[in-house]
Write a protein that holds these residues in place. Sequence first.
Motif, mmCIF file in Angstrom:
data_model
loop_
_atom_site.group_PDB
_atom_site.id
_atom_site.type_symbol
_atom_site.label_atom_id
_atom_site.label_comp_id
_atom_site.label_asym_id
_atom_site.label_seq_id
_atom_site.Cartn_x
_atom_site.Cartn_y
_atom_site.Cartn_z
ATOM 1 N N VAL A 53 34.040 37.417 38.540
ATOM 2 C CA VAL A 53 35.198 36.852 39.213
ATOM 3 C C VAL A 53 35.245 37.359 40.645
ATOM 4 C CG1 VAL A 53 36.691 38.724 38.370
ATOM 5 C CG2 VAL A 53 37.710 36.555 39.086
ATOM 6 N N VAL A 54 35.673 36.484 41.561
ATOM 7 C CA VAL A 54 35.874 36.859 42.968
ATOM 8 C C VAL A 54 37.307 37.363 43.117
ATOM 9 C CG1 VAL A 54 35.864 36.075 45.367
ATOM 10 C CG2 VAL A 54 34.203 35.135 43.740
ATOM 11 N N VAL A 55 37.459 38.527 43.737
ATOM 12 C CA VAL A 55 38.779 39.144 43.841
ATOM 13 C C VAL A 55 39.013 39.719 45.237
ATOM 14 C CG1 VAL A 55 39.011 39.735 41.394
ATOM 15 C CG2 VAL A 55 37.832 41.305 42.937
ATOM 16 N N ALA A 80 27.689 48.007 49.441
ATOM 17 C CA ALA A 80 27.829 49.131 48.515
ATOM 18 C C ALA A 80 26.554 49.295 47.704
ATOM 19 C CB ALA A 80 29.021 48.912 47.579
ATOM 20 N N SER A 81 26.305 50.517 47.280
ATOM 21 C CA SER A 81 25.107 50.820 46.494
ATOM 22 C C SER A 81 25.338 50.644 45.004
ATOM 23 C CB SER A 81 24.649 52.257 46.761
ATOM 24 O OG SER A 81 25.657 53.173 46.361
ATOM 25 N N ASP A 82 26.609 50.464 44.593
ATOM 26 C CA ASP A 82 26.893 50.327 43.174
ATOM 27 C C ASP A 82 28.227 49.619 42.980
ATOM 28 O OD1 ASP A 82 29.142 52.481 42.702
ATOM 29 O OD2 ASP A 82 27.600 53.505 43.860
ATOM 30 N N GLY A 83 28.487 49.185 41.748
ATOM 31 C CA GLY A 83 29.678 48.402 41.451
ATOM 32 C C GLY A 83 30.969 49.165 41.673
ATOM 33 N N ARG A 125 32.735 40.105 44.339
ATOM 34 C CA ARG A 125 32.518 39.405 43.072
ATOM 35 C C ARG A 125 32.027 40.429 42.057
ATOM 36 N NH1 ARG A 125 28.874 35.766 40.095
ATOM 37 N NH2 ARG A 125 30.143 34.032 39.317
ATOM 38 N N LEU A 126 32.880 40.717 41.075
ATOM 39 C CA LEU A 126 32.619 41.809 40.148
ATOM 40 C C LEU A 126 32.835 41.360 38.710
ATOM 41 C CD1 LEU A 126 34.510 44.551 42.188
ATOM 42 C CD2 LEU A 126 32.020 44.293 42.012
ATOM 43 N N GLU A 185 44.990 43.192 35.779
ATOM 44 C CA GLU A 185 46.221 43.281 34.986
ATOM 45 C C GLU A 185 47.362 43.922 35.777
ATOM 46 O OE1 GLU A 185 47.171 42.409 31.976
ATOM 47 O OE2 GLU A 185 45.436 42.110 30.693
ATOM 48 N N SER A 186 47.046 44.942 36.579
ATOM 49 C CA SER A 186 48.083 45.664 37.323
ATOM 50 C C SER A 186 48.480 44.956 38.610
ATOM 51 C CB SER A 186 47.584 47.072 37.662
ATOM 52 O OG SER A 186 46.501 47.012 38.588
ATOM 53 N N GLY A 187 47.704 43.939 39.009
ATOM 54 C CA GLY A 187 48.003 43.242 40.249
ATOM 55 C C GLY A 187 47.350 43.864 41.467
ATOM 56 N N ARG A 188 46.560 44.940 41.268
ATOM 57 C CA ARG A 188 45.879 45.555 42.412
ATOM 58 C C ARG A 188 44.818 44.627 42.994
ATOM 59 N NH1 ARG A 188 46.190 50.078 38.869
ATOM 60 N NH2 ARG A 188 44.041 49.711 38.204
ATOM 61 N N LEU A 189 44.191 43.820 42.129
ATOM 62 C CA LEU A 189 43.218 42.830 42.574
ATOM 63 C C LEU A 189 43.645 41.462 42.054
ATOM 64 C CD1 LEU A 189 39.803 44.675 42.007
ATOM 65 C CD2 LEU A 189 40.996 44.299 44.172
ATOM 66 N N VAL A 190 43.431 40.442 42.878
ATOM 67 C CA VAL A 190 43.860 39.082 42.555
ATOM 68 C C VAL A 190 42.636 38.161 42.516
ATOM 69 C CG1 VAL A 190 45.283 37.130 43.252
ATOM 70 C CG2 VAL A 190 46.074 39.481 43.698
ATOM 71 N N PRO A 191 42.377 37.470 41.409
ATOM 72 C CA PRO A 191 41.275 36.502 41.364
ATOM 73 C C PRO A 191 41.533 35.333 42.306
ATOM 74 C CG PRO A 191 41.977 37.112 39.151
ATOM 75 C CD PRO A 191 43.017 37.638 40.089
ATOM 76 N N VAL A 192 40.459 34.849 42.912
ATOM 77 C CA VAL A 192 40.552 33.668 43.779
ATOM 78 C C VAL A 192 39.438 32.700 43.397
ATOM 79 C CG1 VAL A 192 41.601 34.957 45.686
ATOM 80 C CG2 VAL A 192 39.114 34.715 45.595
#
Length: 317
Positions: free
Chosen positions: A168-170, A224-227, A242-243, A253-260
């Motif tokens: 998902v892209v966030v 970044a070198s890692d996820g 995209r992770l 779930e917490s709203g810290r990241l939003v899917p787009v």
Amino acid sequence: MARFDTNRSAEMEVFVRVVDLGGFTQAARKLRLTPSGVSKLMSRLEARLGSRLVNRTTRKLTLTEEGQAFYQRAVRILAEMEEAEREAASGTAPRGRLTVNSNIPFGMLHLMPLIPRFLEQHPDVTLDLMLTDTTIDLMQERADVAIRVGPLKASRLIARKLGSSRMVVVGTPNYLARFGTPRTPADLAAHRGIGWTFPRIRGGWPFRRGDRTEEAVPPPVARASDGEAARRLCLGGVGLARLAVFHIGPDIESGRLVPVLQNYNPGDREDIHAVYVGHTAPLPARVRAFIDFLAEHVRVSDPALKRAGDGRWKVVG
């Protein structure tokens, strides 16, 4: 025919140490020999084989093609000899050093919480755990098991699937408030992206448009070198990433990241496998025990994302 007064395993051990440690002096120190003694052993080995295994210069040591092939075989033979001696001395109970290499997000979220239970069940096993998103060569790194996320390249390794996860892209709410929410993949050209410092099989981000898939990616402002590093950059508002949902589900779930761009999400998944060498010899008991333990205890579901009535995204499944 080999002579009985030739200690071939000792020669192999010296050769492998020289290669692993990068020189005669370092190997001599590790093996408690003199540098001249190591040099004589190497010369005797090359003379017996009739091939040059290493190219020596005053500054570095490099393997010849024959040396590289002999090194890979020697590493495997020495490991099998060590395992045979252990099993002959103590039966087939799992014991000895187990070297595991894992993708960082999977290792942090799924593997490390299980390690205490595995070691409690197998008290004669000691664990070397390496976390990296770089794909390693199991033979060269002398690793027993590697956890790999994503497509597997063709190889002679055995793979056991542990699960899969959607991608998902966030972005963060602050980032989207500042730069806007992309409505179509074409909008990504005006956004900021988080990329990778290592090559990926697929360069762009895939999106579904009708019955075909196209790729687009925002210009990277950071790599970044890692996820986990990419996740933290994304949480800092650096750009879009995209992770895998298994990695960032709690952030969504917490709203810290939003899917787009979910309307364009092709629904692709990244499979998670445990890979190991196992075609040419019986699997050591410690490796078999660990693989079976992962298959029994690892639970990587493939959750979907749904939007709740309040507009927030939920991880379902």
